[in-house]
Each structure stands twice: as C-alpha cells, then as structure tokens.
Design an enzyme around this catalytic site. Structure first.
Site, PDB file in Angstrom:
ATOM      1  N   TYR A  60     -33.723   9.018  -3.588  1.00  0.00           N
ATOM      2  CA  TYR A  60     -33.317  10.348  -2.944  1.00  0.00           C
ATOM      3  C   TYR A  60     -33.956  11.468  -3.984  1.00  0.00           C
ATOM      4  CZ  TYR A  60     -30.474  14.506  -2.006  1.00  0.00           C
ATOM      5  OH  TYR A  60     -30.275  15.834  -1.694  1.00  0.00           O
ATOM      6  N   HIS A  90     -34.418  27.396  -1.052  1.00  0.00           N
ATOM      7  CA  HIS A  90     -33.216  27.379  -1.639  1.00  0.00           C
ATOM      8  C   HIS A  90     -33.022  28.814  -2.352  1.00  0.00           C
ATOM      9  CE1 HIS A  90     -32.941  23.460  -0.399  1.00  0.00           C
ATOM     10  NE2 HIS A  90     -31.826  23.148  -1.122  1.00  0.00           N
ATOM     11  N   ASN A 202     -30.017  21.547  -8.725  1.00  0.00           N
ATOM     12  CA  ASN A 202     -28.631  21.114  -8.861  1.00  0.00           C
ATOM     13  C   ASN A 202     -28.005  21.311 -10.125  1.00  0.00           C
ATOM     14  OD1 ASN A 202     -28.841  17.808  -6.780  1.00  0.00           O
ATOM     15  ND2 ASN A 202     -28.567  19.817  -6.412  1.00  0.00           N
ATOM     16  N   TYR A 284      13.143  40.764 -19.324  1.00  0.00           N
ATOM     17  CA  TYR A 284      12.459  39.678 -19.641  1.00  0.00           C
ATOM     18  C   TYR A 284      10.999  40.056 -20.037  1.00  0.00           C
ATOM     19  CZ  TYR A 284      15.763  36.802 -17.168  1.00  0.00           C
ATOM     20  OH  TYR A 284      16.856  36.136 -16.365  1.00  0.00           O
ATOM     21  N   ARG A 287      11.645  40.167 -23.860  1.00  0.00           N
ATOM     22  CA  ARG A 287      12.479  38.903 -24.259  1.00  0.00           C
ATOM     23  C   ARG A 287      11.572  37.700 -23.954  1.00  0.00           C
ATOM     24  NH1 ARG A 287      17.864  37.079 -21.804  1.00  0.00           N
ATOM     25  NH2 ARG A 287      17.728  39.057 -20.786  1.00  0.00           N
ATOM     26  N   PHE A 333     -22.611  17.148  -9.483  1.00  0.00           N
ATOM     27  CA  PHE A 333     -22.722  18.423  -9.261  1.00  0.00           C
ATOM     28  C   PHE A 333     -21.790  19.321  -8.588  1.00  0.00           C
ATOM     29  CE2 PHE A 333     -24.724  15.938  -5.754  1.00  0.00           C
ATOM     30  CZ  PHE A 333     -24.141  16.266  -4.978  1.00  0.00           C
ATOM     31  N   GLU A 417     -22.802  17.410   3.323  1.00  0.00           N
ATOM     32  CA  GLU A 417     -22.127  18.236   2.051  1.00  0.00           C
ATOM     33  C   GLU A 417     -20.720  18.722   3.091  1.00  0.00           C
ATOM     34  OE1 GLU A 417     -24.601  20.909   0.450  1.00  0.00           O
ATOM     35  OE2 GLU A 417     -25.916  19.297  -0.097  1.00  0.00           O
TER      36      GLU A 417
END
Length: 507
Positions: A60, A90, A202, A284, A287, A333, A417
C-alpha cells in the site's frame, strides 16, 4: 525561569518534550541530524528498496494508489511520479498562512518522526527539511483543510511542496516561488523515491505543532492566572483558609494541592491577607481557586503527556519494519488521541477565563470597602465598568470555541476514511481560546492592581509588591476615566515582556 541557551540540537538523539522544544525555539538553535538517526534512516531505506525490487505482492502506498485507490497497481518505473503526484494533488490547505513558528515546529516534528527509521525516506530528504528550518525557509501552509484522518494531509502537502520545487515559501521577508528560493540557495529539488511522498504527508505534525505552541502558551497563562488570582484575592480582602494545606490533603488532587501551595507562597508576608477579616467566607471564584485552577493543571498535565507520546511516535503509513521484514498498513496517523486531548485542553483553559471574569465582577461591585467600579468618584466616572464587559464577551466566545471538534466526523476518500478525528480543528481553535485568555488575564491584572491600591497603607507580599511596582511603571493608577482600550493594550504589552516565574516563590 531563565532558559539555558541551546546552540545546536541533534535530531534523533533524544526524545522531544514541550519544554525542550521551547528551549530550541527561544535559543534559535540550529538543527543537525544525529549519526544514529542517519544510520536508522538509511537502514530502512535500503530495506524498502530491496523490498520494492524483489516483492511481487502489492504494498500500500508504495506500489499502489492511495486511499480508496489502494487497489490500483503502480508500475516500478512510475513509483517516483506517484509520490510527486501525491504531494501536488494533496496540496490544498486553504485560508490564511499559518504562523511561521508553527511551520518551523512542523518541520522539526516531521524530521524527528522520520529520524526514528520506520518511514523509508532518504537521508537527504530529512537533511533538506533541516535545511529549511535552519535557513528560515517557511513553506506557505494555510490554516484549514485537515480532517486529522490520514494525519494532516493537506497542510503537510503544502509544507513539503517546496522540497520538489513546487509551491511558495516565505524567505528573507518575501513570499516567493520555491524555485526561486532553491536557485538562490543553490539547492536541487528532492527526487522522491517510493513511499516518500506518503511518509511526508501522512502524520500528525500539523495538529501536534499547533498543540505544542498552545501548550507552551497555555502553561504560561496558567501561571498568570495563579498570580493575578492571588492579587485579586488581596484586592478583595479575601481569606487564606481555603488555601491551607490541611483542607487539600483530605481531597488530594495533585493540581489542587499544588495550587494552594502556590497561593500560600505568593501571599507569604502579606499584611493584607494577615489582617482580621469581618467576613467568614469568600465567593466561589476566590474560595474555590485551588479546586478550579488545580483541575485545569491536572488536565494540562494529561494533555502534556499525550503530546509527548505523540511527538515521539511514528505516525505515517505504512510503517516499515526492516528488521522484521514487514511493511504494515495501519492507522497510526489517526488524530483521535490528539483531538480528544485538545478538546479537553480547550474546555480546561476556558474555565480559567470563566473564573477570572467572576473575580473581576466581584471587585467592581463596591463590596468590602472598595468603591463601585474601582474609582473614587463613581457616577462621574465609569471606571472599570466596561473592561468586565469585554472579559465577559471573550469568556462567552471561549465557550463557543470549547465545543468539542472531536464530536464530528465526515466521511472522506470515497468511504475508505469513514471516521475522521477533526483533530486539526481541535488544535487550531486552541489559539483562539489562548488569545482571549491573554486579554482576560490582562483585565484581571488591571482590576486587581487597582483594587490593591485601595488597601493602602497595607502592603501585599514582597513578590506581589514587586510585580505591582513593575506594572505601575507602564500602567498608572486610574484616578479618573481614561481610554481603557489604551490601558488594556499597555497591559498586554507588559504581559508579553513579563516572565511570570512562580518558581521564585516556591524555592
């Protein structure tokens, strides 16, 4: 705390931590590639070359297409073209260019990840990444486009386009084509070998770089809110009892114990905290400071640990194990560990602003001998009325940013994906939260300093008085109404230069 100057750092020689990275950045240290890293990288590359030449089974991303195209076989003579096409196709991060420091962090983190020797890259590829870092070559990377799925594909693609002579960079004060930069430096474009494009794209370095920067700033702002919270307690004439060690020991959360100790030390020697109090309890927001600030610190420690694991991990795919004769396609990844941690960090940091704004609101109510809105003649003067509005606005905005990005997922790559982390969105919105927190902290400092002046002639602790003296050199006491925007800007400028070193009071 004064950091030791670090002139050089050898990538691959040790594990990275956020404080080591902060030292590298502040020292402007030069990065080199350690001999051990060089050997690991070459060993893995030699194995992958042999594997590619001898293996008939598809691997792959090495001899196949990517994502849903993983069934498409690529011939041996097209392997380099495959990797270059990957980087080009990409490269679609969009929006506005990322801060140069984050880009440098991405380069550092990617070089470190590749130095572990499980990615199959060339030594010269890693060396060129370090060349970019050392020569302040800043690839143009935009802030949107990553799903945190197969890591940070789009921003990492833009980061490494200039390696192959594509894309643009910021260099010597100009935005120029990478080809012009390469020519000026006398560098040739890198010729990517099998898997290298995938190894570069990646990974979780965009998420991690944003997270590291937010973490460095986040720890600083935690210290600021401890200090300014102690100053507000003095201005409000608050009680020390909620910070005593005994009450923390019966609910022993580490952050709570640490916070109470910090406050006891910050207030040591104060005439204001030691004087008799008519009131028996504080609200608060005063405190419960040990419980709230402490819980934030515990969350930050968790995020720090997650990030330390991540930045010292191999997060590309597939992973190459030369000694086991394996090339394994997995999911390292995926950004889920970071997405959840960053969302947690955002919620935690937002709470510091939440409680700070409440302290500011208490200080302007005209309680415990303080004038309304912290001015001597309220009515004619509005004093510190509207800074509280501004703080409240930013607290509300941070609540919006604190909504978890990791709750979302959108299917990508034609269903391959099918669950993504949205970790990049979780990371980038941290900067918006931290930016608001700096303004909220500035507003609390202004109010607390103003309030303490109404407690004179009593003095606070030596440390707080030193901080007040330094602050008053730049931001004066407000007698009558002024342009508050200018005073907030001056306070922000003061905070940028003022190092809140609580270790000084802890020693």
């Amino acid at each position: 705390m004064t950091m030791n100057i670090l002139e050089t750092y050898a990538i691959g020689s040790s594990k990275l931590t956020y404080d080591l990275i902060e030292r590298i950045l502040k020292s402007k240290a030069r990065l080199t590639l350690s001999a051990e890293a060089r050997e690991r990288i070459q060993h893995c590359r030699d194995f992958l070359d042999r594997k590619t030449d001898e293996n008939t089974e598809p691997i792959y991303g090495v001899t196949t297409g990517f994502g849903s195209l993983c069934s498409k076989h690529i011939s041996h003579d097209e392997l380099s073209t495959l990797q270059e096409n990957l980087v080009k196709s990409h490269s679609c991060s969009v929006g506005v260019p990322v801060d140069a420091e984050i880009v440098k962090l991405m380069l550092l983190l990617k070089a470190h990840a590749l130095s572990m020797g499980f990615s199959g890259v060339q030594v010269e590829t890693v060396e060129r990444i370090l060349d970019f870092y050392n020569n302040d070559v800043i690839p143009v990377v935009n802030d949107r486009g990553s799903l945190g799925a197969s890591g940070d594909l789009a921003p990492l693609a833009n980061l490494f386009l200039p390696l192959i002579g594509e894309g643009e960079v910021f260099f010597q004060g100009r935005r120029i084509k990478s080809t012009d930069m390469l020519a000026q430096m006398g560098w040739r474009p890198i010729k990517l070998k099998s898997k290298e494009g995938l190894a570069l794209l990646n990974g979780t370095q965009f998420m991690s770089a944003n997270g590291i920067k937010a973490l460095i700033e986040g720890w600083h702002i935690v210290n600021c809110f401890d200090l300014f919270g102690a100053m507000s307690l003095e201005a409000f004439d608050g009680r020390i009892e909620p910070f005593l060690d005994c009450i923390q020991k019966v609910r022993p959360h580490a952050g709570q114990i640490e916070t109470a100790k910090v406050f006891r030390n910050l207030l040591k020697g104060s005439e204001i905290i030691a004087r008799h109090k008519e009131h028996v309890q504080d609200p608060y927001s005063f405190r419960c400071i040990p419980q709230v600030h402490g819980a934030v610190k515990d969350a930050m420690i968790h995020v720090t640990n997650v990030l330390h694991t991540e930045i010292n991990s191999v997060t590309d795919n597939p992973t190459v194990f030369p000694d086991e004769d394996l090339v394994v396609s997995g999911g390292n990844f995926h950004g889920e560990p970071l997405a959840l941690a960053f969302d947690y960090m955002g919620v935690a940091l937002h709470e510091l602003g939440n409680i700070s704004e409440r302290r500011v609101a208490q200080l302007i109510l005209g309680l415990r001998g303080l004038p309304e809105f912290l001015v001597a003649h309220p009515g004619l003067n509005s004093g510190f009325m509207i800074p509280q509005y501004a703080a409240a606005s930013m607290v509300s905005q941070n609540k919006m940013y604190a909504w978890p990005a990791s709750c979302d997922s959108i299917v990508s790559s034609n269903g391959q994906e099918d669950l993504v982390s949205m970790g990049a969105n979780a990371a980038t919105k941290l900067h918006k939260i931290v930016d608001n927190l700096h303004y909220i902290a500035a507003i609390e400092l202004m109010n607390a300093a103003q309030g303490i002046e109404f407690r004179r002639p009593l003095k606070s602790s030596p440390y707080i008085e030193k901080v007040l003296a330094a602050f008053r050199e730049e931001v004066p006491f407000v007698d009558e109404d002024v342009v508050m925007e200018d005073y907030i800007a001056k306070t922000m400028s003061f905070l940028e230069r003022f190092d809140v070193d609580l270790q000084e009071v802890m020693d």
